[in-house]
Design an enzyme around this catalytic site. Sequence first.
Site, mmCIF file in Angstrom:
data_model
loop_
_atom_site.group_PDB
_atom_site.id
_atom_site.type_symbol
_atom_site.label_atom_id
_atom_site.label_comp_id
_atom_site.label_asym_id
_atom_site.label_seq_id
_atom_site.Cartn_x
_atom_site.Cartn_y
_atom_site.Cartn_z
ATOM 1 N N THR A 778 0.806 -1.216 0.000
ATOM 2 C CA THR A 778 0.000 0.000 0.000
ATOM 3 C C THR A 778 0.840 1.267 0.000
ATOM 4 O O THR A 778 0.319 2.331 -0.244
ATOM 5 C CB THR A 778 -0.919 0.037 1.224
ATOM 6 O OG1 THR A 778 -0.112 0.033 2.407
ATOM 7 C CG2 THR A 778 -1.858 -1.154 1.219
ATOM 8 N N LYS A 779 2.122 1.197 0.313
ATOM 9 C CA LYS A 779 3.006 2.356 0.412
ATOM 10 C C LYS A 779 2.412 3.397 1.366
ATOM 11 O O LYS A 779 2.291 4.580 1.054
ATOM 12 C CB LYS A 779 3.243 2.978 -0.974
ATOM 13 C CG LYS A 779 4.555 3.723 -1.118
ATOM 14 C CD LYS A 779 4.760 4.177 -2.538
ATOM 15 C CE LYS A 779 6.033 4.961 -2.718
ATOM 16 N NZ LYS A 779 7.232 4.127 -2.592
#
Length: 929
Positions: A778-779
């Site tokens: 998801t960063k």
Amino acid sequence: MGASRPNATSAANSWTVTVALVVAGVPPPARADPPAEDGPVVAVAPVEVVVDFDRPPPELAAPPVAALGHAQELAASGRFAEAAQLFEAQWQATGDPRFLYHAALARSRAEQHALALRLLDECMRRMSAGGRPPEPVHRHLEAARARELQATVPVDLQLFEGSQPVPDATLAAARLALRKLGPAGEPVPGNSFETVGRPTNGLHLDPGRWQVDLDVPGFAPARLVAEAAPSWSLQLHRRKVVVDLRFAPERALRGGQLRLQALDHASPFALERPLAGPTTTVTLTPGVWRLQVRARRHGADMDLAIRPGQPPIDVVLARRKPVDDPQLKRAPKLMFGLFGGFVATYFTGVGLLVAAANREKRAERRDAAAHEEAGVEPGATEIDPAAAAAIEASYPAARWHRDLEFAGDLHTAGAVIAGASLGSIATLLPLAFRARRRALVLELGLGGVLLAGGGGWLGFALGERERLLDHPELRVTAARLERTDGQRIAAALFAGLGAGLVLFSGIALLHDAADRRKRARVSDRAVGRPRPVRLVARGPVLRSRGRRSDAGLLSAAGRQAIPPESRPSTACMCSERPSSDVPRDMSMRCGRRGSVSWLAPAPAERGRRAGGCAVASRQFPLASSAPHGHLLRWQVRRRRRCGRQRAHARAGLRSRLFRGIRGYLAADGRQINLFRVSDHITRLMHSARVLHMRLPGDHAETCGLVGELLRRNEVHHDVYVRPLVLNGSTKLAPVMREEDSVLAIYCLPLQRYMEKDAIDVCVSSWRRATDNAIPARTKATGLYLNSALARREAHDNGYDEAIFLTEYGKVSEGSAEHVFIIRDDVLYTPPSTEDNLDGITRRSLIALATEDLGLKVVERVIGRTELYVADELFLCGTGAQIQAVRSVDKRTIGNGGIGPVTARLTEHFNNVVRGRVEARRDWLTPVWE
């Protein structure tokens, strides 16, 4: 002084015998000088250094290894090809280029001069990698190479697709296999080789018959069997690729027409047909195709890069520009103006008609009184001269005619203006009912017809009246004039109605055209010269005005202005006084509908251009940005006051996720190409879905917002763009709700992420957070606290970067980069399941290495100690791009510099992002039209 030329054939034979003796370990016999030829004396330049092929320089002597004696035995028995294979195996094991030289000698003795030439070229390249070899070695290798060139046939392989030559960019990943054939057409053992891409120096083959097998991505395999000749020609045919096209939304497909046309090649599969449903299957050929869909109110126009094994393609139809809407817009100001025009013209016309009637009545009463004084009945046709003279003396005929003419003019003007009021009502009706634009066009045409016809009719009626009133000696009666009044009034009404339709429908059409141009500028993200922009929130969109607002930067604690030296790098404010617990450097969004928050760039250092920032809220996805080096002065207007309580989000305690997008300056010095922006936004939307967030707009709108930001900032340099999705919930508890999502985008100039060509890294004592704790794909911004700790530890210990291990002790990734190691020209990288990000740059490099450069890439689990024994190691990411690693934990990698595979991959990657590789242009999105 005389000189003689040795015979070329005898020289070649002598070279062959000498090679055999040297490989066998027997000292060569002394060579006698050839006898001088009779004939004219030819002067030649003296040769400074004589190259002795029989005695190579000592630097080329084969290293003493166990297999050397066996190779000499094979050569002594005439099995030169087998001896060459032993030397090549020793080179593969040790990497010593001297074995390449002795393998080339053996290949030459085996009459395999093409292979010998390739071995000599590789030997020279390897020896020159660390600098120019000694001069005797260099001259000896050059002379050996020249001898092999004389023994081979240069071949120019020409490839055609139809009548057009195949471009070199298409052949970058082509595999060419060449095999020597014997007299009966059988393959000669050991005399074959393969190349990737078009050979830079062409092909040099042994005389005889060869079999050529060519495999070009996107084309059917091709084979050619021919004698070695200066020119070969081979015809290529593209593969057929069955592609599934999926269109969305389904409701937008009504009346849809699909058109597909090849752009970079001629294809028989171009088509144009109606869309029967949301899914259609087409047969195409590999290459670049233009896809166009035209529906009633939606459309799509995009370029597709078709390759073998193409997965289904999703095509999202976007609503066409507002300028294409055939319906009129219900503009309140215009409708109010038209109604005001109706009131003004109606009452003006009625007033003129009343004034004309009064003036005519007064004239008729005065004329009747003159007749009564003369004893004549008003309207009598026979009057004696005395009575006529008395009437003339009391009310002259000229005065009577002038009064009637003035009253008639007022009456005509009143009828024309009253008719024009009907034209304003007729124009107002299509706007009120949102009719199609053609209604106004029809009214304009009808008004022109009525104006022309009514004007001509009115001119005729006025001419008749003027002829009756032009003779003062012939006193006209009111009854006679009344016979012409009907035509004059009807003609005036027709002319007035036509004039009203032309005037008011023309105004409405001009207003609609101006409004459509304005909406088209917003839709196309048209960018002019940077200027201060004020945003006004009205309805579902943001409207910008060019006048600078008086509202400046306000501190979070109150209405005091923030001094320039204490302003944060990013600032945001709401239209009303924010709460005191909101930090100045965080984005805020007012909870009322009709408000929006903005990020603004900080003042730039002198001589540098700072990047701009933009924020799009859930309610208002369209955003603008600030000019370079200036904080955007703005204020938010509310269309109406809202009685609900204000709520300001403290973004610092909420979840965020982000992406990084690189833009590269093209060769023209102006165009900026965004690298795989569509894939970045797709991954951003997937990440938002995992964290229960959502983007304020669709995929195409978000991609367009990135380009709009760069255009508004007039970016003409390498740039880094960072989109962030913020969770602006006001709840005290940690919650995730899609409706609280806010998108922010900012950009900044970026050349190199790290200044060093090769860096020193360490294996961090911190472990990478597992995917079950914080999803790595998801960063999320919270995950980078883990990265910050690892990188701070690395800097404190004198390293440039850190490499994470998983909880199980396997390599995961760098602090913000992926890890690649190279062993025996094979690239290894941890899979995305090792708690690392499924990076766009990582996927791009895997595609470039396998498809373009012919390298092998293996995704597998990598242990820590494998880092220490790698031939090469590099990190990659959106910011870092490709960063070579010099050492890991103070253990030198390879030769301590940039390895050949890393250098080759870096060069090709730079060519791709700069737009110099035509086959990869579909990865680039230009910012400037």
